[in-house]
Design an enzyme around this catalytic site. Sequence first.
Site, mmCIF file in Angstrom:
data_model
loop_
_atom_site.group_PDB
_atom_site.id
_atom_site.type_symbol
_atom_site.label_atom_id
_atom_site.label_comp_id
_atom_site.label_asym_id
_atom_site.label_seq_id
_atom_site.Cartn_x
_atom_site.Cartn_y
_atom_site.Cartn_z
ATOM 1 N N PRO A 2 0.834 -1.202 0.000
ATOM 2 C CA PRO A 2 0.000 0.000 0.000
ATOM 3 C C PRO A 2 0.870 1.253 0.000
ATOM 4 C CG PRO A 2 -0.765 -1.595 1.619
ATOM 5 C CD PRO A 2 0.545 -2.100 1.128
ATOM 6 N N GLU A 3 0.610 2.157 -0.942
ATOM 7 C CA GLU A 3 1.391 3.378 -1.055
ATOM 8 C C GLU A 3 0.556 4.555 -0.584
ATOM 9 O OE1 GLU A 3 3.126 3.508 -4.969
ATOM 10 O OE2 GLU A 3 3.924 1.480 -4.799
ATOM 11 N N ARG A 113 1.936 -10.766 6.183
ATOM 12 C CA ARG A 113 3.394 -10.859 6.289
ATOM 13 C C ARG A 113 3.938 -10.233 7.575
ATOM 14 N NH1 ARG A 113 5.725 -9.268 0.409
ATOM 15 N NH2 ARG A 113 7.626 -10.097 1.361
#
Length: 277
Positions: A2-3, A113
């Site tokens: 996600p940016e 993760r």
Amino acid sequence: MPELPEVEVTRRSVAPVLEGALVRAVRVGAALRWPLGADPASLVGLRIGALLRRGKYLWLPLLGKDGAPQGGLLLHLGMSGSLALLREPGPPGKHEHFDLVTDAGTLRLTDPRRFGAVVWSPALDQGMAERLLARLGHEPFDPALTPALLHQGLQRRRVPVKAALLAGDIVVGAGNIYACEALYEAGIDPRAPANTLSLARCERLLQALRATLARALDLGGSTLRDFRDAHGMSGAFQDQAGVYGREGQDCRRCGTAVQRLVQGQRSTFFCPRCQRR
């Protein structure tokens, strides 16, 4: 990952509901990148203030009964994390590592993760928050970020311009997808040494970066694998990308095949004809 647009889309999707909400419980699951830094029970009874974003971080300020600041939570979505605002949450799943239970719903972090983070800090400019945010560059839409300032920052770098953008200490928000797209819009080869860009090219690059990020925000960000906003909506920017993810396809401008190369273990997409060194 996600940016900036995805994080801002997430902020916009939860802020109207969570601001002013009362914290009823805090659940901490499997360890994330850093410990919470506070006793979860100490957060119960506080209210959530106005949500802010800094780079790819979200800041949830916490207020006491008298409205006095009581620190806040700094959240990062890591490589594959997402936030969901749930009215009736079920039992947490294997990858759901944090719940902020409020009277307006439960904010749940899913992070397969476990590279994300939820950390408490006494203030945005103190403690762990200060440490994590200290080296971030200008926000892309900050009026103080001028072409001259971008040019000055790039002049100190001999690395490829894309790597300089991804570093985030000159300007934040130009993650891999949006750096590729902004360089394409500006007509700049991603391999061009950062310190060779003229002031005029830096002006085009800054305009392209702002336009690219603004378009991504309008389209709800990018969903390449599993990004959703807090209400489960996917982004659509990837469907309109000029070069990203389009290796071998025709450039939308000149018809030349889009190429892909690897820079710093990240895929870079560009048009060899439209983008010049």
